[in-house]
Design a protein around this motif. Structure first.
Motif, PDB file in Angstrom:
ATOM      1  N   UNK A  87      60.979  40.859  44.056  1.00  0.00           N
ATOM      2  CA  UNK A  87      61.199  41.604  42.810  1.00  0.00           C
ATOM      3  C   UNK A  87      60.797  40.698  41.645  1.00  0.00           C
ATOM      4  N   UNK A  88      59.556  40.275  41.609  1.00  0.00           N
ATOM      5  CA  UNK A  88      59.111  39.280  40.629  1.00  0.00           C
ATOM      6  C   UNK A  88      58.450  39.895  39.406  1.00  0.00           C
ATOM      7  N   UNK A  89      58.507  39.125  38.319  1.00  0.00           N
ATOM      8  CA  UNK A  89      57.833  39.464  37.065  1.00  0.00           C
ATOM      9  C   UNK A  89      58.204  40.853  36.557  1.00  0.00           C
ATOM     10  N   UNK A  90      59.493  41.155  36.617  1.00  0.00           N
ATOM     11  CA  UNK A  90      60.030  42.407  36.111  1.00  0.00           C
ATOM     12  C   UNK A  90      60.949  42.104  34.934  1.00  0.00           C
ATOM     13  N   UNK A  91      61.733  43.083  34.579  1.00  0.00           N
ATOM     14  CA  UNK A  91      62.747  42.891  33.538  1.00  0.00           C
ATOM     15  C   UNK A  91      64.120  43.282  34.080  1.00  0.00           C
ATOM     16  N   UNK A  92      64.351  42.941  35.351  1.00  0.00           N
ATOM     17  CA  UNK A  92      65.685  43.163  35.905  1.00  0.00           C
ATOM     18  C   UNK A  92      66.650  42.250  35.176  1.00  0.00           C
ATOM     19  N   UNK A  93      67.850  42.763  34.903  1.00  0.00           N
ATOM     20  CA  UNK A  93      68.843  41.974  34.195  1.00  0.00           C
ATOM     21  C   UNK A  93      70.184  42.071  34.903  1.00  0.00           C
ATOM     22  N   UNK A  94      71.114  41.251  34.459  1.00  0.00           N
ATOM     23  CA  UNK A  94      72.435  41.238  35.080  1.00  0.00           C
ATOM     24  C   UNK A  94      72.483  40.251  36.224  1.00  0.00           C
ATOM     25  N   UNK A  95      73.448  40.454  37.088  1.00  0.00           N
ATOM     26  CA  UNK A  95      73.688  39.527  38.196  1.00  0.00           C
ATOM     27  C   UNK A  95      72.881  39.901  39.439  1.00  0.00           C
ATOM     28  N   UNK A  96      72.643  38.900  40.264  1.00  0.00           N
ATOM     29  CA  UNK A  96      72.087  39.142  41.593  1.00  0.00           C
ATOM     30  C   UNK A  96      73.219  39.735  42.421  1.00  0.00           C
ATOM     31  N   UNK A  97      73.024  40.902  43.024  1.00  0.00           N
ATOM     32  CA  UNK A  97      74.127  41.534  43.769  1.00  0.00           C
ATOM     33  C   UNK A  97      74.586  40.701  44.967  1.00  0.00           C
ATOM     34  N   UNK A  98      75.897  40.601  45.117  1.00  0.00           N
ATOM     35  CA  UNK A  98      76.475  39.932  46.295  1.00  0.00           C
ATOM     36  C   UNK A  98      75.978  40.577  47.585  1.00  0.00           C
ATOM     37  N   UNK A  99      75.703  41.867  47.544  1.00  0.00           N
ATOM     38  CA  UNK A  99      75.311  42.626  48.741  1.00  0.00           C
ATOM     39  C   UNK A  99      74.016  42.124  49.361  1.00  0.00           C
ATOM     40  N   UNK A 100      73.199  41.398  48.609  1.00  0.00           N
ATOM     41  CA  UNK A 100      71.977  40.845  49.205  1.00  0.00           C
ATOM     42  C   UNK A 100      72.337  39.897  50.345  1.00  0.00           C
ATOM     43  N   UNK A 101      73.505  39.296  50.286  1.00  0.00           N
ATOM     44  CA  UNK A 101      73.978  38.427  51.362  1.00  0.00           C
ATOM     45  C   UNK A 101      74.250  39.154  52.666  1.00  0.00           C
ATOM     46  N   UNK A 102      74.228  40.493  52.640  1.00  0.00           N
ATOM     47  CA  UNK A 102      74.429  41.282  53.859  1.00  0.00           C
ATOM     48  C   UNK A 102      73.126  41.522  54.615  1.00  0.00           C
ATOM     49  N   UNK A 103      72.016  41.076  54.070  1.00  0.00           N
ATOM     50  CA  UNK A 103      70.701  41.288  54.696  1.00  0.00           C
ATOM     51  C   UNK A 103      70.432  40.176  55.703  1.00  0.00           C
ATOM     52  N   UNK A 104      71.033  40.273  56.863  1.00  0.00           N
ATOM     53  CA  UNK A 104      71.019  39.175  57.833  1.00  0.00           C
ATOM     54  C   UNK A 104      69.626  38.831  58.363  1.00  0.00           C
ATOM     55  N   UNK A 105      68.660  39.740  58.266  1.00  0.00           N
ATOM     56  CA  UNK A 105      67.306  39.466  58.749  1.00  0.00           C
ATOM     57  C   UNK A 105      66.376  38.967  57.647  1.00  0.00           C
ATOM     58  N   UNK A 106      66.885  38.852  56.417  1.00  0.00           N
ATOM     59  CA  UNK A 106      66.051  38.487  55.277  1.00  0.00           C
ATOM     60  C   UNK A 106      65.488  37.073  55.433  1.00  0.00           C
ATOM     61  N   UNK A 107      64.148  36.981  55.360  1.00  0.00           N
ATOM     62  CA  UNK A 107      63.459  35.692  55.478  1.00  0.00           C
ATOM     63  C   UNK A 107      62.916  35.215  54.138  1.00  0.00           C
ATOM     64  N   UNK A 108      62.507  36.158  53.281  1.00  0.00           N
ATOM     65  CA  UNK A 108      61.849  35.807  52.030  1.00  0.00           C
ATOM     66  C   UNK A 108      62.498  36.565  50.879  1.00  0.00           C
ATOM     67  N   UNK A 109      63.058  35.824  49.941  1.00  0.00           N
ATOM     68  CA  UNK A 109      63.669  36.411  48.747  1.00  0.00           C
ATOM     69  C   UNK A 109      63.041  35.753  47.531  1.00  0.00           C
TER      70      UNK A 109
END
Length: 139
Positions: A87-109
């Motif tokens: 999710x690069x070079x956007x205008x997302x604001x606020x906090x990184x959601x804790x729920x991203x930690x539930x993505x057990x197969x995530x290799x690249x963030x």
């Protein structure tokens, strides 16, 4: 609607002037493997605020760069097959959601180049499969 395309495997919207809210039905497509929206120079894009019934989606790659606004929704943590989240070079604001930690197969963030604030969620420490983590150039 795109939600009726039950055999859709990949969506790529590159180098165009489109914009608006991505339809929530897109994230419920069972065979969809990747969504790429990159280098769109028209209107801004947003992610839907709520998406339900996505526990058995096969989405592995979500790449959204340039022209997205708003916050990163917590329902992204329900995309259990996700391996790449960019999710690069956007205008997302606020906090990184804790729920991203539930993505057990995530290799690249990669969340570089947004307006994200707050702290890095401790839940990211649960991501044992993580190979690449890029959070630079935020607030």
């Amino acid at each position: 609607t795109m939600g009726n395309m039950s055999s859709l495997y990949s969506v790529a919207l590159l180098f165009n002037g489109l914009g608006g809210e991505l339809p929530s039905s897109l994230f419920r497509l069972k065979k969809l493997n990747s969504i790429h929206l990159q280098q769109n120079f028209g209107k801004s894009w947003t992610l839907p605020s709520n998406v339900e019934d996505i526990d058995d989606t096969q989405l592995e790659r979500l790449v959204l760069t340039s022209r997205f606004v708003g916050t990163i929704p917590s329902w992204i943590g329900n995309l259990k097959q996700l391996q790449t989240l960019v999710l690069t070079q956007n205008k997302f604001e606020g906090a990184i959601p804790e729920a991203i930690g539930d993505l057990s197969l995530l290799k690249h963030l990669n969340l570089m180049g947004n307006n994200l604030t707050d702290t890095i969620p401790s839940s990211l420490g649960k991501l044992d499969a993580m190979e690449t983590l890029i959070l630079g150039n935020n607030q």
